[in-house]
Scaffold this motif. Structure first.
Motif, PDB file in Angstrom:
ATOM      1  N   GLY A  32     -14.375  16.360 -17.261  1.00 31.95           N
ATOM      2  CA  GLY A  32     -13.473  17.237 -16.526  1.00 31.95           C
ATOM      3  C   GLY A  32     -13.937  17.482 -15.109  1.00 31.95           C
ATOM      4  N   LEU A  33     -15.250  17.471 -14.905  1.00 29.27           N
ATOM      5  CA  LEU A  33     -15.815  17.735 -13.586  1.00 29.27           C
ATOM      6  C   LEU A  33     -15.518  16.604 -12.606  1.00 29.27           C
ATOM      7  N   VAL A  34     -15.636  15.365 -13.069  1.00 30.47           N
ATOM      8  CA  VAL A  34     -15.474  14.228 -12.150  1.00 30.47           C
ATOM      9  C   VAL A  34     -14.053  13.660 -12.146  1.00 30.47           C
ATOM     10  N   ARG A  35     -13.247  14.063 -13.123  1.00 35.28           N
ATOM     11  CA  ARG A  35     -11.872  13.564 -13.171  1.00 35.28           C
ATOM     12  C   ARG A  35     -11.131  13.960 -11.891  1.00 35.28           C
ATOM     13  N   ASP A  36     -10.521  12.976 -11.240  1.00 34.54           N
ATOM     14  CA  ASP A  36      -9.765  13.171 -10.000  1.00 34.54           C
ATOM     15  C   ASP A  36     -10.630  13.664  -8.843  1.00 34.54           C
ATOM     16  N   HIS A  37     -11.929  13.424  -8.923  1.00 30.67           N
ATOM     17  CA  HIS A  37     -12.843  13.748  -7.825  1.00 30.67           C
ATOM     18  C   HIS A  37     -13.698  12.534  -7.498  1.00 30.67           C
ATOM     19  N   TYR A  38     -14.163  12.499  -6.263  1.00 32.63           N
ATOM     20  CA  TYR A  38     -15.047  11.438  -5.805  1.00 32.63           C
ATOM     21  C   TYR A  38     -16.443  12.004  -5.568  1.00 32.63           C
ATOM     22  N   PRO A  39     -17.461  11.143  -5.524  1.00 30.92           N
ATOM     23  CA  PRO A  39     -18.824  11.641  -5.293  1.00 30.92           C
ATOM     24  C   PRO A  39     -18.973  12.447  -4.007  1.00 30.92           C
ATOM     25  N   ASP A  40     -18.264  12.055  -2.954  1.00 34.56           N
ATOM     26  CA  ASP A  40     -18.429  12.803  -1.701  1.00 34.56           C
ATOM     27  C   ASP A  40     -17.858  14.215  -1.801  1.00 34.56           C
ATOM     28  N   ASP A  41     -17.043  14.482  -2.813  1.00 37.38           N
ATOM     29  CA  ASP A  41     -16.615  15.866  -3.058  1.00 37.38           C
ATOM     30  C   ASP A  41     -17.799  16.746  -3.465  1.00 37.38           C
ATOM     31  N   PHE A  42     -18.866  16.098  -3.944  1.00 39.73           N
ATOM     32  CA  PHE A  42     -20.066  16.819  -4.376  1.00 39.73           C
ATOM     33  C   PHE A  42     -21.201  16.677  -3.358  1.00 39.73           C
ATOM     34  N   GLY A  43     -20.854  16.207  -2.176  1.00 35.98           N
ATOM     35  CA  GLY A  43     -21.861  16.055  -1.135  1.00 35.98           C
ATOM     36  C   GLY A  43     -22.744  14.834  -1.288  1.00 35.98           C
ATOM     37  N   LEU A  44     -22.311  13.868  -2.108  1.00 33.66           N
ATOM     38  CA  LEU A  44     -23.096  12.655  -2.335  1.00 33.66           C
ATOM     39  C   LEU A  44     -22.608  11.533  -1.420  1.00 33.66           C
ATOM     40  N   ASP A  45     -23.528  10.682  -1.022  1.00 32.63           N
ATOM     41  CA  ASP A  45     -23.205   9.588  -0.117  1.00 32.63           C
ATOM     42  C   ASP A  45     -22.786   8.361  -0.908  1.00 32.63           C
ATOM     43  N   GLU A  47     -18.885   6.547  -2.289  1.00 34.59           N
ATOM     44  CA  GLU A  47     -17.433   6.704  -2.194  1.00 34.59           C
ATOM     45  C   GLU A  47     -16.716   6.553  -3.526  1.00 34.59           C
ATOM     46  N   LEU A  48     -17.290   5.794  -4.435  1.00 41.40           N
ATOM     47  CA  LEU A  48     -16.814   5.723  -5.809  1.00 41.40           C
ATOM     48  C   LEU A  48     -18.000   6.022  -6.716  1.00 41.40           C
ATOM     49  N   TRP A  49     -17.686   6.420  -7.925  1.00 33.27           N
ATOM     50  CA  TRP A  49     -18.760   6.764  -8.848  1.00 33.27           C
ATOM     51  C   TRP A  49     -19.560   5.531  -9.247  1.00 33.27           C
ATOM     52  N   SER A  50     -20.851   5.727  -9.369  1.00 27.82           N
ATOM     53  CA  SER A  50     -21.761   4.719  -9.889  1.00 27.82           C
ATOM     54  C   SER A  50     -22.680   5.431 -10.873  1.00 27.82           C
ATOM     55  N   ARG A  51     -23.491   4.682 -11.568  1.00 26.50           N
ATOM     56  CA  ARG A  51     -24.406   5.355 -12.499  1.00 26.50           C
ATOM     57  C   ARG A  51     -25.400   6.236 -11.745  1.00 26.50           C
ATOM     58  N   HIS A  52     -25.727   5.876 -10.507  1.00 30.00           N
ATOM     59  CA  HIS A  52     -26.673   6.673  -9.729  1.00 30.00           C
ATOM     60  C   HIS A  52     -26.054   8.011  -9.303  1.00 30.00           C
ATOM     61  N   SER A  53     -24.834   7.954  -8.749  1.00 30.39           N
ATOM     62  CA  SER A  53     -24.220   9.207  -8.314  1.00 30.39           C
ATOM     63  C   SER A  53     -23.870  10.089  -9.510  1.00 30.39           C
ATOM     64  N   LEU A  54     -23.449   9.478 -10.619  1.00 33.10           N
ATOM     65  CA  LEU A  54     -23.160  10.275 -11.820  1.00 33.10           C
ATOM     66  C   LEU A  54     -24.440  10.924 -12.352  1.00 33.10           C
ATOM     67  N   THR A  55     -25.545  10.204 -12.254  1.00 30.77           N
ATOM     68  CA  THR A  55     -26.832  10.770 -12.674  1.00 30.77           C
ATOM     69  C   THR A  55     -27.169  12.019 -11.869  1.00 30.77           C
ATOM     70  N   ASP A  56     -26.939  11.959 -10.566  1.00 27.41           N
ATOM     71  CA  ASP A  56     -27.215  13.118  -9.708  1.00 27.41           C
ATOM     72  C   ASP A  56     -26.411  14.341 -10.159  1.00 27.41           C
ATOM     73  N   VAL A  57     -25.129  14.124 -10.434  1.00 27.04           N
ATOM     74  CA  VAL A  57     -24.269  15.238 -10.847  1.00 27.04           C
ATOM     75  C   VAL A  57     -24.712  15.789 -12.198  1.00 27.04           C
TER      76      VAL A  57
END
Length: 208
Positions: A32-45, A47-57
């Motif tokens: 629910g947190l990442v649905r319809d959101h991109y990593p940069d919405d969470f201040g991450l560098d 543009e699309l989700w990857s295992r690395h950016s999802l790990t950060d969240v």
């Protein structure tokens, strides 16, 4: 990942599973947190989700210490990862896809190399078990790089232009993408930059 906290455990029951780091409730919250959101919405560098950016969240949200290898298991459970070309076709198109791989795909690979472009396979699947449900749009490169986004199911089933733009990145990288039968040609965006080159996987219009 499997067990109580893995959405896909029921439909992937043939696979060996281990105890997940996240409970089922936490996994549903993550979706629910990442649905319809991109990593940069969470201040991450990213543009699309990857295992690395999802790990950060995950680590920030749930105060755990997972690494990208752990999170890769969740992606597999969600249906995100490499697939054989014939697995992307309905059973009526398998022979046509096999022939296409022999006759046309090698030229696509050569062209992507000439353009110094990354070659992706783009597809969509429905994430079962989440409420509300989610569509998973993924792009898996021939180098093993995975980019994805989760969206709420919509009446508009077209291939999102924003997804392709973000796949190309802010620096305008040239990308080639084989698009499977999740979208018909009329569902492709009409206006995309020339640096984004789409190739249709043979399809009769049915999804795999």
């Amino acid at each position: 990942m499997g067990g109580e906290g893995a959405i896909a455990a029921a439909r992937r029951g043939e696979q060996a599973v281990t105890e997940p780091a996240l409970s089922r409730r936490q996994e549903l919250e993550l979706i629910g947190l990442v649905r319809d959101h991109y990593p940069d919405d969470f201040g991450l560098d990213d543009e699309l989700w990857s295992r690395h950016s999802l790990t950060d969240v995950i680590n920030r949200r749930f105060q755990v210490s997972l690494d990208p290898t752990d999170v890769a298991g969740y992606l597999l459970a969600w249906g995100i990862g490499p697939r054989e070309p014939t697995d992307r076709a309905c059973r009526l198109c398998v022979a046509e896809v096999t022939d296409w791989m022999d006759r046309e795909y090698p030229a696509i690979v050569r062209t992507a190399r000439e353009h110094q472009a990354e070659l992706y396979w783009v597809g969509r699947t429905r994430l079962q078990g989440a409420s509300p449900s989610a569509d998973v749009l993924s792009a898996v490169s021939t180098r093993g790089r995975t980019r994805f986004m989760l969206t709420a199911p919509s009446v508009d089933r077209s291939l999102p232009r924003e997804f392709l733009l973000r796949l190309s990145g802010r620096d305008g990288r040239t990308v080639h993408a084989v698009v499977d039968g999740s979208w018909t040609r009329v569902e492709w965006p009409r206006r995309i930059p020339a640096r984004i080159v789409l190739h249709p996987l043979p399809s009769c219009g049915r999804t795999a």
